[in-house]
Design a protein around this motif. Structure first.
Motif, PDB file in Angstrom:
ATOM      1  N   TYR A 258       2.310  -1.061  -9.073  1.00  0.00           N
ATOM      2  CA  TYR A 258       1.771   0.182  -8.508  1.00  0.00           C
ATOM      3  C   TYR A 258       0.395   0.479  -9.102  1.00  0.00           C
TER       4      TYR A 258
ATOM      5  N   ASP B 136      -1.420   5.679  -3.441  1.00  0.00           N
ATOM      6  CA  ASP B 136      -2.754   5.069  -3.439  1.00  0.00           C
ATOM      7  C   ASP B 136      -3.722   5.882  -2.587  1.00  0.00           C
TER       8      ASP B 136
ATOM      9  N   ILE C 209       0.865  -1.169   0.000  1.00  0.00           N
ATOM     10  CA  ILE C 209       0.000   0.000   0.000  1.00  0.00           C
ATOM     11  C   ILE C 209       0.902   1.220   0.000  1.00  0.00           C
TER      12      ILE C 209
ATOM     13  N   GLY D  62      -1.511   5.199 -11.159  1.00  0.00           N
ATOM     14  CA  GLY D  62      -0.626   4.467 -10.257  1.00  0.00           C
ATOM     15  C   GLY D  62       0.591   3.924 -10.972  1.00  0.00           C
TER      16      GLY D  62
ATOM     17  N   TRP E 253      -7.152   0.266  -4.235  1.00  0.00           N
ATOM     18  CA  TRP E 253      -7.462   1.218  -3.168  1.00  0.00           C
ATOM     19  C   TRP E 253      -8.138   2.489  -3.683  1.00  0.00           C
TER      20      TRP E 253
ATOM     21  N   THR F 178      -2.187  -1.795  -7.195  1.00  0.00           N
ATOM     22  CA  THR F 178      -2.540  -1.333  -5.845  1.00  0.00           C
ATOM     23  C   THR F 178      -3.393  -0.063  -5.912  1.00  0.00           C
ATOM     24  N   ALA F 179      -3.091   0.810  -6.871  1.00  0.00           N
ATOM     25  CA  ALA F 179      -3.922   2.011  -7.034  1.00  0.00           C
ATOM     26  C   ALA F 179      -5.338   1.631  -7.477  1.00  0.00           C
TER      27      ALA F 179
END
Length: 327
Positions: free
Chosen positions: A217, A70, A66, A208, A224, A220-221
């Motif tokens: 990346y 994010d 995380i 991200g 979240w 994860t973006a």
């Protein structure tokens, strides 16, 4: 630019005592396009997928993947899409609380559509119907549908929060939103809803990846700032439908059977929408939090747009109007 409609006039009173369960059949629902099974499947995906993805993200990535980006992306996109719903869909298109210039009107409709809460015309029609029949037969998401005894209230809370989305109880846009059906800009945004749902997920993924430099990346973006952000905004919006008709303060008079409340813990996350009692007492008011200390970010944004010349004819509440509605 078409004139935004105010709340529709109240329908004739019905024989409802305020405590009994609603009749099983509130009248024939307008036909849906496509099969009922497809409708339920799509609704389930829209409602459940963000929550499942958020739980999966927490299980797989907590403490490892995380990133600060994010959180920033989630906050920015939450702000944009929430304002699209509260200022665009709700206070503007549904209730005519102000008149916006065409680019702003379109931009707010697009931002609201990216909240994953349905197409703009359907959203407005459903909300106008809610005001026409608040907390009595005909209201699509009243927590009093199953009566006021404990079991009925618990069942009604679930219904008002999310269960109503799965009922075959479509709202007629021809009846409740004819002004939007006649608006070419808004109908174009409405037709673009599937593409805007894709965009609201693709945007955090792309940003991200661009910020972090790797596809991980971007993932994860997406989890979240995409699905997690959508899940949070869904829950906040549904809480206004459910909790803000069950618990909280009622300092202002509303129509018979209307139990809309002010619920301060939701004020910040809902951008002022949880000052729901005043809203039902004065639906066209551009400000919902009218008393000292009642934070209303949506009203502040409308005020900013007014200063910039982007909106006009704003229906700001006056002291006399506010006091005339107090209990």
């Amino acid at each position: 630019m078409p004139t935004t409609a105010q709340s529709p006039p109240s329908p004739p009173p019905q024989a409802y005592d305020g405590t009994s369960p609603f009749p099983r059949d509130d009248g024939p629902a307008p036909p849906r396009g496509g099969g009922e099974r497809l409708f339920v499947t799509v609704t389930a995906l829209i409602v459940v997928l963000p929550f499942v993805a958020l739980g999966l993200a927490g299980w797989l990535l907590w403490g490892r993947l995380i990133h600060p980006a994010d959180i920033v992306l989630a906050a920015v996109l939450y702000t944009i899409t929430c304002l699209g719903v509260t200022v665009g869909f709700h206070r503007g298109l549904t209730h005519g609380g102000y008149r916006a210039v065409r680019p702003v009107r379109i931009a707010l409709a697009v931002a609201g559509s990216m909240s994953f809460q349905g197409d703009v015309i359907g959203w407005v029609a459903t909300h106008r119907r809610h005001h026409a029949f608040t907390d009595r037969p005909g209201d699509p998401h009243s927590p009093y549908r199953y009566g006021t005894h404990l079991r009925g209230q618990l069942r009604g809370l679930l219904h008002a929060h999310v269960g109503w989305l799965f009922r075959n109880d479509a709202t007629s846009a021809e009846r409740y939103a004819p002004d939007l059906l006649a608006d070419r800009d808004i109908t174009a945004v409405s037709r673009a809803f599937p593409a805007l749902c894709f965009l609201t997920l693709a945007l955090p993924f792309g940003l991200g990846w661009a910020i972090g430099g790797t596809w991980l990346y971007g993932v994860t973006a997406l989890l979240w700032a995409g699905l997690g952000r959508i899940a949070l905004l869904h829950h906040v919006t549904w809480s206004v439908n459910s909790l803000c008709h069950l618990i909280g303060d009622r300092p202002f008079r509303t129509r018979r059977h209307d139990r809309a409340t002010n619920l301060w813990p939701l004020a910040l996350l809902s951008f002022g929408e949880s000052w729901h009692n005043l809203h039902h007492a004065d639906p066209t008011s551009a400000r919902h939090g009218v008393d000292r200390g009642q934070i209303d970010p949506s009203a502040a944004f409308i005020r900013l747009m007014e200063h910039l010349g982007w909106v006009s004819e704003v229906r700001w509440p006056t002291p006399t109007r506010i006091e005339s509605r107090r209990t």
